[in-house]
Design a protein around this motif. Structure first.
Motif, mmCIF file in Angstrom:
data_model
loop_
_atom_site.group_PDB
_atom_site.id
_atom_site.type_symbol
_atom_site.label_atom_id
_atom_site.label_comp_id
_atom_site.label_asym_id
_atom_site.label_seq_id
_atom_site.Cartn_x
_atom_site.Cartn_y
_atom_site.Cartn_z
ATOM 1 N N ARG B 97 -0.612 -6.004 11.887
ATOM 2 C CA ARG B 97 -1.286 -4.760 12.271
ATOM 3 C C ARG B 97 -0.318 -3.811 12.968
ATOM 4 O O ARG B 97 -0.484 -2.597 12.906
ATOM 5 N N GLU B 98 0.691 -4.365 13.660
ATOM 6 C CA GLU B 98 1.617 -3.540 14.445
ATOM 7 C C GLU B 98 2.852 -3.122 13.648
ATOM 8 O O GLU B 98 3.601 -2.261 14.080
ATOM 9 N N VAL B 99 3.078 -3.804 12.526
ATOM 10 C CA VAL B 99 4.314 -3.589 11.778
ATOM 11 C C VAL B 99 3.980 -3.012 10.407
ATOM 12 O O VAL B 99 3.236 -3.619 9.647
ATOM 13 N N GLY B 100 4.513 -1.833 10.111
ATOM 14 C CA GLY B 100 4.315 -1.252 8.787
ATOM 15 C C GLY B 100 5.493 -1.593 7.902
ATOM 16 O O GLY B 100 6.593 -1.835 8.388
ATOM 17 N N MET B 101 5.225 -1.628 6.584
ATOM 18 C CA MET B 101 6.336 -1.956 5.703
ATOM 19 C C MET B 101 6.311 -1.060 4.469
ATOM 20 O O MET B 101 5.260 -0.783 3.905
ATOM 21 N N VAL B 102 7.501 -0.612 4.079
ATOM 22 C CA VAL B 102 7.651 0.205 2.876
ATOM 23 C C VAL B 102 8.565 -0.560 1.927
ATOM 24 O O VAL B 102 9.622 -1.040 2.341
ATOM 25 N N PHE B 103 8.124 -0.694 0.666
ATOM 26 C CA PHE B 103 8.825 -1.565 -0.266
ATOM 27 C C PHE B 103 9.652 -0.760 -1.265
ATOM 28 O O PHE B 103 9.409 0.429 -1.493
ATOM 29 N N GLN B 104 10.572 -1.464 -1.896
ATOM 30 C CA GLN B 104 11.380 -0.822 -2.932
ATOM 31 C C GLN B 104 10.504 -0.285 -4.062
ATOM 32 O O GLN B 104 10.713 0.823 -4.534
ATOM 33 N N HIS B 105 9.519 -1.091 -4.467
ATOM 34 C CA HIS B 105 8.671 -0.670 -5.592
ATOM 35 C C HIS B 105 7.315 -0.154 -5.113
ATOM 36 O O HIS B 105 6.316 -0.315 -5.822
ATOM 37 N N PHE B 106 7.266 0.423 -3.975
ATOM 38 C CA PHE B 106 6.102 1.122 -3.399
ATOM 39 C C PHE B 106 4.921 0.202 -3.108
ATOM 40 O O PHE B 106 4.331 0.275 -2.050
ATOM 41 N N ASN B 107 4.543 -0.627 -4.144
ATOM 42 C CA ASN B 107 3.392 -1.516 -4.004
ATOM 43 C C ASN B 107 2.123 -0.784 -3.592
ATOM 44 O O ASN B 107 1.327 -1.294 -2.815
ATOM 45 N N LEU B 108 1.940 0.420 -4.142
ATOM 46 C CA LEU B 108 0.642 1.084 -3.960
ATOM 47 C C LEU B 108 -0.375 0.349 -4.825
ATOM 48 O O LEU B 108 -0.021 -0.360 -5.756
ATOM 49 N N PHE B 109 -1.668 0.538 -4.492
ATOM 50 C CA PHE B 109 -2.711 -0.121 -5.262
ATOM 51 C C PHE B 109 -3.144 0.813 -6.389
ATOM 52 O O PHE B 109 -3.782 1.829 -6.140
ATOM 53 N N PRO B 110 -2.797 0.477 -7.636
ATOM 54 C CA PRO B 110 -2.970 1.440 -8.727
ATOM 55 C C PRO B 110 -4.422 1.744 -9.050
ATOM 56 O O PRO B 110 -4.703 2.757 -9.673
ATOM 57 N N HIS B 111 -5.360 0.878 -8.633
ATOM 58 C CA HIS B 111 -6.757 1.109 -8.997
ATOM 59 C C HIS B 111 -7.482 1.946 -7.943
ATOM 60 O O HIS B 111 -8.663 2.222 -8.095
ATOM 61 N N LEU B 112 -6.778 2.324 -6.874
ATOM 62 C CA LEU B 112 -7.406 3.136 -5.833
ATOM 63 C C LEU B 112 -6.716 4.501 -5.788
ATOM 64 O O LEU B 112 -5.531 4.618 -6.110
ATOM 65 N N THR B 113 -7.466 5.515 -5.371
ATOM 66 C CA THR B 113 -6.846 6.823 -5.238
ATOM 67 C C THR B 113 -5.887 6.803 -4.052
ATOM 68 O O THR B 113 -5.886 5.868 -3.250
ATOM 69 N N ILE B 114 -5.080 7.878 -3.965
ATOM 70 C CA ILE B 114 -4.128 7.976 -2.868
ATOM 71 C C ILE B 114 -4.865 7.869 -1.529
ATOM 72 O O ILE B 114 -4.459 7.128 -0.628
ATOM 73 N N LEU B 115 -5.983 8.593 -1.436
ATOM 74 C CA LEU B 115 -6.733 8.577 -0.175
ATOM 75 C C LEU B 115 -7.257 7.176 0.128
ATOM 76 O O LEU B 115 -7.161 6.687 1.258
ATOM 77 N N GLU B 116 -7.798 6.514 -0.909
ATOM 78 C CA GLU B 116 -8.325 5.156 -0.701
ATOM 79 C C GLU B 116 -7.213 4.180 -0.330
ATOM 80 O O GLU B 116 -7.416 3.265 0.475
ATOM 81 N N ASN B 117 -6.034 4.377 -0.944
ATOM 82 C CA ASN B 117 -4.882 3.558 -0.563
ATOM 83 C C ASN B 117 -4.625 3.654 0.936
ATOM 84 O O ASN B 117 -4.286 2.669 1.587
ATOM 85 N N CYS B 118 -4.777 4.878 1.452
ATOM 86 C CA CYS B 118 -4.442 5.106 2.858
ATOM 87 C C CYS B 118 -5.560 4.681 3.812
ATOM 88 O O CYS B 118 -5.293 4.354 4.958
ATOM 89 N N THR B 119 -6.803 4.703 3.343
ATOM 90 C CA THR B 119 -7.908 4.440 4.271
ATOM 91 C C THR B 119 -8.354 2.982 4.257
ATOM 92 O O THR B 119 -9.037 2.535 5.179
ATOM 93 N N LEU B 120 -7.984 2.237 3.210
ATOM 94 C CA LEU B 120 -8.507 0.873 3.061
ATOM 95 C C LEU B 120 -8.232 0.006 4.290
ATOM 96 O O LEU B 120 -9.144 -0.576 4.878
ATOM 97 N N ALA B 121 -6.940 -0.049 4.682
ATOM 98 C CA ALA B 121 -6.596 -0.928 5.806
ATOM 99 C C ALA B 121 -7.194 -0.442 7.130
ATOM 100 O O ALA B 121 -7.752 -1.246 7.876
ATOM 101 N N PRO B 122 -7.109 0.861 7.457
ATOM 102 C CA PRO B 122 -7.761 1.292 8.707
ATOM 103 C C PRO B 122 -9.245 0.942 8.758
ATOM 104 O O PRO B 122 -9.749 0.511 9.787
#
Lengths: 383, 261
Positions: B97-122
């Motif tokens: 929860r305290e550590v964010g991580m950014v990956f080489q291949h992004f690892n965004l969730f392709p089935h969710l919109t950009i907004l949903e990608n950002c709001t899911l974890a919060p």
């Protein structure tokens, strides 16, 4: 090699406008040349297929439609010597027996309950499958919680609401086929998902249990599972508990389909890139959150063809419950076929043609629906 | 190794105002027989920006992936923001929860919109109301300069945009520490700058950052310390100035001569 060749220009001095492509061949002749006769082997194949269609289609049409008997009250209508003309399919027989094919021996005065059940089932299915339907979450609650309870009360009867008790031994025909298929489909997907997750679990006991279950069920024919459920299940239970005769094969079919579903889902889980797990974990999602929100939606989407394939297989396998004495559609046709008042040469073929038509409509519908869903999902987001 | 360990010791005693953001003490890790991390000792102060470089296979990614337990270490201690990483799942969740991580291949969730990608974890991890989560998400999407893409799917964005979304997605959890695992290596050259600019902005705001990257310009510009790894060990650790002008170790000199033309 001649020196008269003009020096090609390598560097464009001005930018080119986009031009239309060279003329494309259009029209029926061009289409045929392109699709039916593009090469000699393909031409031979095309001709062979045409010949086979020529051999098969006209007799089929003649049997099913031209020579078919559409009306009549007994076997005389469908026998060539009494009807006075060659007789193909005897649709009069199907029409005469249609209520038996649909309801089995369900009491005639109570059959409206089955009709209501069909409507309730259709509402649930459409609500869930129509992707733009309003409040699909309510639809899911209806289909998975409300509908089963209603079905139980409606079909079996209950003194509490004043519906007469109808023992499952009287149920039959399309009613039973749809019940077995629905129960199998509704249970196999969640159980299959749990088994697939269990098989990939890091906890050895859960993994072992899942593997043993899946491999055992997959290693045994459905008929064996059904016979075991029918005759062995009561042996394991205390004497005063009896499981309903229809419920036993329901359990068997559901377990059988779950094992197959588990392997299909596992294929989808394995196709998921590791990065999706890592992305989800790095955000602090817990195992179940990761699975429910990130992994399963994508994994299940990958294996929609496999899932539907399993559903179609399951739908057709429901006809095997006849082995343990359940009167599903095929069994009711079997029983009607030997009715002396309809004894005629083509009765059996007609009955089976009707069954084939029924199964085809449902299986083809599932297949088309899954294609539509795949296309829609593919259009929504491409990686 | 002894000198670097001493350096850590002094910096820790010099700066007693707070416990370090990340502490790695004698960390060892093996992949089967292969000894991938060898006696790693590292102290990261709050607000410190660290760039980690080294040849491929030197254990850089593995090291930072140990910090949020995407990889398990087998010996030594890792303490992140006061929480020691053990097999205790609760602590792992706490750290993630305290550590964010950014990956080489992004690892965004392709089935969710950009907004949903950002709001899911919060929404699910921090139990934030959906409306607040969306507000926060839009704030960070605006910061990475793509608020107008909020309702698109990741597949519709360019690589650079996707990586900026990935950064925004991490920031939505308001992490105290950010890990970057080669965030620009999979990008087209034209898109590297937009991602680096975002990271520079983040560094200027005082975020604690550990970046595995070969962007030496970025290292010069923002890093407090540059770490060079080879064969699973921290071979050299210095300020960017000293690191680039006066590398001590032979392996470092060779590496720098290869990448700085």
């Amino acid at each position: 090699m001649s020196s008269s060749v003009e020096t090609p220009v390598f560097i464009q001095t001005k930018s080119h406008e986009a031009l239309p492509p060279p003329n494309l061949a259009r029209g029926p002749i061009a289409w045929m040349r392109e699709n039916l006769f593009p090469s000699i082997p393909n031409t031979i194949l095309t001709l062979v297929v045409f010949y086979l269609l020529y051999v098969a289609i006209p007799p089929l049409v003649k049997f099913l439609f031209i020579d078919a008997v559409w009306t009549g009250t007994d076997r005389d209508a469908c026998r060539a010597e009494t009807a006075g003309h060659p007789v193909g399919a005897c649709w009069a027989f199907v029409w005469d027996k249609i209520n038996y094919f649909i309801y089995g021996s369900y009491p005639i005065t109570e059959r409206w309950r089955v009709d209501v059940w069909f409507v309730l089932l259709a509402i649930g299915v459409v609500w869930l499958l129509w992707l733009k339907a309003p409040r699909r979450d309510v639809g899911a609650v209806y289909f998975f919680i409300v509908f089963p309870v209603l079905s139980f009360i409606l079909l079996l009867g209950s003194d509490w609401v004043g519906l007469d008790h109808v023992p499952t031994g009287l149920w039959g025909g399309i009613l039973v086929t749809l019940i077995v298929a629905t129960v199998g489909i509704v249970f196999s997907l969640p159980f299959g998902i749990l088994l697939a997750l269990g098989r990939r679990s890091r906890l050895p006991i859960i993994r072992m249990a899942s593997v043993i279950f899946i491999e055992f069920v997959r290693g045994v024919p459905l008929i064996t599972v059904l016979i075991m459920a029918n005759t062995m299940l009561p042996l394991f239970l205390p004497g005063d508990i009896t499981i309903d005769r229809l419920a036993r094969p329901l359990v068997g079919v559901a377990l059988f389909a779950s094992a197959y579903m588990a392997e299909v889902v596992r294929g989808g889980l394995q196709a998921m890139p590791k990065g999706q797990y890592e992305g989800a974990m790095s955000l602090g999602l817990k195992y179940w959150q990761m699975m429910v929100f990130i992994i399963l939606p994508q994994a299940l989407r990958i294996v929609i063809p496999g899932i539907v394939n399993t559903f179609i297989g399951l739908f057709k396998d429901t006809s095997l419950v006849a082995i343990v004495g359940i009167f599903d559609l095929v069994k009711t046709i079997e029983a009607s076929r030997i009715d002396p008042s309809w004894s005629a040469p083509t009765i059996g073929y007609t009955g089976y043609a009707f069954a084939a038509f029924f199964y085809f409509i449902f299986c083809w519908g599932m297949s088309r629906y899954s294609l539509g869903v795949e296309r829609r999902l593919a259009a929504g987001q491409n990686r | 190794m002894a000198t670097t360990a001493n350096a850590i010791q002094t910096s820790a005693t010099v700066d007693p105002r707070a416990e370090p953001a990340v502490q790695m003490l004698g960390v060892n890790k093996w992949y089967g027989e292969f000894h991938v991390l060898r006696d790693i000792n590292l102290n990261v102060r709050r607000g410190e920006r660290i760039v980690i470089c080294g040849p491929s296979g030197s254990g850089k990614s593995t090291m930072i992936r140990c910090i949020n337990r995407l990889e398990e270490h087998q010996q030594g201690r890792i303490i992140v923001d006061g929480t020691e990483l053990t097999n205790d799942l609760k602590r792992i969740d706490e750290v993630r929860r305290e550590v964010g991580m950014v990956f080489q291949h992004f690892n965004l969730f392709p089935h969710l919109t950009i907004l949903e990608n950002c709001t899911l974890a919060p929404i699910w991890v921090k139990k934030m109301p959906k409306k607040d989560a969306e507000e926060v998400a839009m704030k960070y999407l605006t910061r990475v300069k793509i608020p107008e893409q909020a309702n698109k799917y990741p597949g519709q964005l360019s690589g650079g945009q996707q990586q900026r979304v990935a950064i925004a997605r991490s920031l939505c959890m308001s992490p105290k520490i950010m890990l970057f695992d080669e965030p620009t290596s999979a990008l087209d050259p034209e898109m590297v700058k937009e991602v680096l600019d975002t990271m520079v902005g983040l560094a200027e705001e005082g975020m604690t950052m550990l970046c595995v990257t070969h962007e030496m310009g970025f290292a010069r510009q923002v890093a407090d310390r540059v770490i060079f790894m080879d064969a699973g060990q921290i071979v050299e650790m210095n300020t960017p100035d000293a690191f680039f002008k006066n590398p001590q170790h032979e392996r470092t000199k060779l590496f720098l001569s290869q990448i700085l033309h």
